[in-house]
Scaffold this motif. Structure first.
Motif, PDB file in Angstrom:
ATOM      1  N   MET A   1       0.855  -1.198   0.000  1.00 41.98           N
ATOM      2  CA  MET A   1       0.000   0.000   0.000  1.00 41.98           C
ATOM      3  C   MET A   1       0.884   1.239   0.000  1.00 41.98           C
ATOM      4  SD  MET A   1      -3.053   1.043   2.663  1.00 41.98           S
ATOM      5  CE  MET A   1      -4.073  -0.302   2.032  1.00 41.98           C
ATOM      6  N   ALA A   2       0.532   2.219  -0.814  1.00 44.09           N
ATOM      7  CA  ALA A   2       1.328   3.442  -0.901  1.00 44.09           C
ATOM      8  C   ALA A   2       1.312   4.171   0.429  1.00 44.09           C
ATOM      9  CB  ALA A   2       0.778   4.334  -2.004  1.00 44.09           C
ATOM     10  N   GLN A   3       2.350   4.964   0.671  1.00 44.71           N
ATOM     11  CA  GLN A   3       2.489   5.678   1.928  1.00 44.71           C
ATOM     12  C   GLN A   3       2.063   7.133   1.772  1.00 44.71           C
ATOM     13  OE1 GLN A   3       3.492   4.169   4.861  1.00 44.71           O
ATOM     14  NE2 GLN A   3       3.350   2.278   3.635  1.00 44.71           N
ATOM     15  N   MET A   4       1.548   7.736   2.873  1.00 48.84           N
ATOM     16  CA  MET A   4       1.238   9.150   2.933  1.00 48.84           C
ATOM     17  C   MET A   4       2.318   9.848   3.732  1.00 48.84           C
ATOM     18  SD  MET A   4      -2.918   8.997   3.387  1.00 48.84           S
ATOM     19  CE  MET A   4      -2.970   7.416   4.254  1.00 48.84           C
ATOM     20  N   HIS A   5       2.690  11.052   3.348  1.00 48.95           N
ATOM     21  CA  HIS A   5       3.830  11.747   3.923  1.00 48.95           C
ATOM     22  C   HIS A   5       3.388  12.880   4.836  1.00 48.95           C
ATOM     23  CE1 HIS A   5       6.236   9.534   0.976  1.00 48.95           C
ATOM     24  NE2 HIS A   5       5.343   9.914   0.055  1.00 48.95           N
ATOM     25  N   ALA A  16       0.041  12.080  -6.056  1.00 43.18           N
ATOM     26  CA  ALA A  16       1.285  11.340  -6.271  1.00 43.18           C
ATOM     27  C   ALA A  16       1.008   9.866  -6.513  1.00 43.18           C
ATOM     28  CB  ALA A  16       2.205  11.521  -5.065  1.00 43.18           C
ATOM     29  N   ALA A  17       0.084   9.283  -5.727  1.00 43.06           N
ATOM     30  CA  ALA A  17      -0.251   7.873  -5.906  1.00 43.06           C
ATOM     31  C   ALA A  17      -0.914   7.637  -7.256  1.00 43.06           C
ATOM     32  CB  ALA A  17      -1.173   7.425  -4.768  1.00 43.06           C
ATOM     33  N   ARG A  18      -1.730   8.615  -7.700  1.00 46.42           N
ATOM     34  CA  ARG A  18      -2.370   8.480  -9.009  1.00 46.42           C
ATOM     35  C   ARG A  18      -1.344   8.487 -10.134  1.00 46.42           C
ATOM     36  NH1 ARG A  18      -3.222  12.369 -12.422  1.00 46.42           N
ATOM     37  NH2 ARG A  18      -3.071  14.058 -10.874  1.00 46.42           N
ATOM     38  N   ASN A  65      -8.620   4.231  -1.998  1.00 44.62           N
ATOM     39  CA  ASN A  65      -8.574   2.784  -2.213  1.00 44.62           C
ATOM     40  C   ASN A  65      -8.153   2.442  -3.636  1.00 44.62           C
ATOM     41  OD1 ASN A  65      -9.384   2.272   0.428  1.00 44.62           O
ATOM     42  ND2 ASN A  65     -11.576   2.230  -0.096  1.00 44.62           N
ATOM     43  N   LEU A  66      -8.608   3.273  -4.601  1.00 45.13           N
ATOM     44  CA  LEU A  66      -8.279   3.007  -6.003  1.00 45.13           C
ATOM     45  C   LEU A  66      -6.786   3.118  -6.269  1.00 45.13           C
ATOM     46  CD1 LEU A  66      -9.327   2.573  -8.954  1.00 45.13           C
ATOM     47  CD2 LEU A  66      -9.403   5.069  -9.147  1.00 45.13           C
ATOM     48  N   VAL A  67      -6.124   4.116  -5.625  1.00 40.45           N
ATOM     49  CA  VAL A  67      -4.699   4.331  -5.904  1.00 40.45           C
ATOM     50  C   VAL A  67      -3.793   3.680  -4.871  1.00 40.45           C
ATOM     51  CG1 VAL A  67      -5.139   6.469  -7.146  1.00 40.45           C
ATOM     52  CG2 VAL A  67      -4.732   6.550  -4.678  1.00 40.45           C
ATOM     53  N   GLY A  68      -4.368   2.820  -3.994  1.00 41.50           N
ATOM     54  CA  GLY A  68      -3.549   2.045  -3.084  1.00 41.50           C
ATOM     55  C   GLY A  68      -3.247   2.685  -1.752  1.00 41.50           C
ATOM     56  N   LEU A  69      -4.016   3.714  -1.348  1.00 42.12           N
ATOM     57  CA  LEU A  69      -3.848   4.322  -0.034  1.00 42.12           C
ATOM     58  C   LEU A  69      -4.928   3.810   0.905  1.00 42.12           C
ATOM     59  CD1 LEU A  69      -3.087   8.039  -1.016  1.00 42.12           C
ATOM     60  CD2 LEU A  69      -1.461   6.221  -0.482  1.00 42.12           C
TER      61      LEU A  69
END
Length: 256
Positions: A1-5, A16-18, A65-69
């Motif tokens: 899962m992508a990370q939030m900064h 950024a995830a998109r 959820n779509l972009v992995g967050l």
């Protein structure tokens, strides 16, 4: 899962995830069945370009959820970050309390503008209603609220007065058939003209209108609740003759 900064806001993390997944605004909008403008507004934390917060939080969750967050964390951060997007650098300070911008309902300002115009129009109409009368054949309507003179001068017999003893619509026409007045007389209001002017009267309620010649009361112009049209107003008209004048049902120029 992508990370939030921690050094960016949730809108930037979503963007950024998109981009990392090679998706455009249009791709996300199509996948979530949303407008592309909403995706851009979410990334810029532009609450003014979005619908109510209940819908927006659902969009943010689905977008994350779509972009992995994490959808739940994205909702939490969006509520925090979108409250004061221009003060994101202060959000981690212990005593910082975000001030939310008051957002009026859509359509509030136009609705208030229309209401203001309606109030102004009603005020103008109420203060500018006038009665048109033929010059030299009539006297202005009386004002029942005006103070009576201390020593009234008796009216001469050639002055004819119609007086409303109850509210009724009336219409007065001159000898050429032109409308002199057409309005509702309230209780106590009067209209005066000179004998021989050959004026005619129409009224919704004949029993509400009383005829005077000078100071003499000649009587009502008709029966209570019965309308009539085209009755002559003349000093020679007395009670028996009033009864002999045929009543014509009102069909035109009658207020609704």
């Amino acid at each position: 899962m992508a990370q939030m900064h921690s050094d960016t806001h949730i809108g930037e993390d979503l963007a950024a995830a998109r981009v990392a997944k090679g998706l455009t605004h249009g791709d996300v909008a199509e996948a979530l069945n949303l407008q592309a403008d909403y995706i851009d507004a979410i990334e810029r934390l532009n609450r003014d370009a979005l619908p109510s917060i209940g819908y927006v939080l659902g969009y943010v969750r689905a977008y994350a959820n779509l972009v992995g967050l994490d959808g739940s964390e994205a909702v939490k951060l969006f509520k925090r970050d979108s409250a004061v997007p221009v003060n994101l650098g202060m959000r981690d300070r212990p005593h910082f309390v975000p001030r939310r911008k008051i957002k009026l309902p859509r359509g509030f300002v136009p609705a208030m503008s229309v209401l203001g115009c309606a109030v102004m129009l009603a005020f103008w109409y109420g203060t500018n209603t006038r009665v048109e009368a033929s010059v030299g054949t009539s006297i202005e309507l009386s004002n029942p609220s005006a103070p009576a003179p201390s020593a009234p001068t008796p009216l001469p017999a050639n002055i004819l007065t119609i007086k409303a003893v109850a509210p009724s619509w009336v219409q007065v026409k001159d000898a050429q058939g032109r409308v002199v007045i057409s309005r509702i007389l309230t209780k106590g209001e009067t209209y005066q003209t000179e004998a021989g002017a050959r004026m005619t009267l129409s009224a919704r309620d004949g029993g509400a209108i009383v005829l005077y010649a000078g100071e003499d009361r000649l009587g009502p112009m008709g029966d209570v609740g019965v309308s009539f049209s085209g009755k002559p107003i003349d000093a020679s008209v007395i009670i028996p003759e009033l009864a002999d004048i045929p009543l014509v049902p009102l069909t035109t120029d009658r207020p609704q």
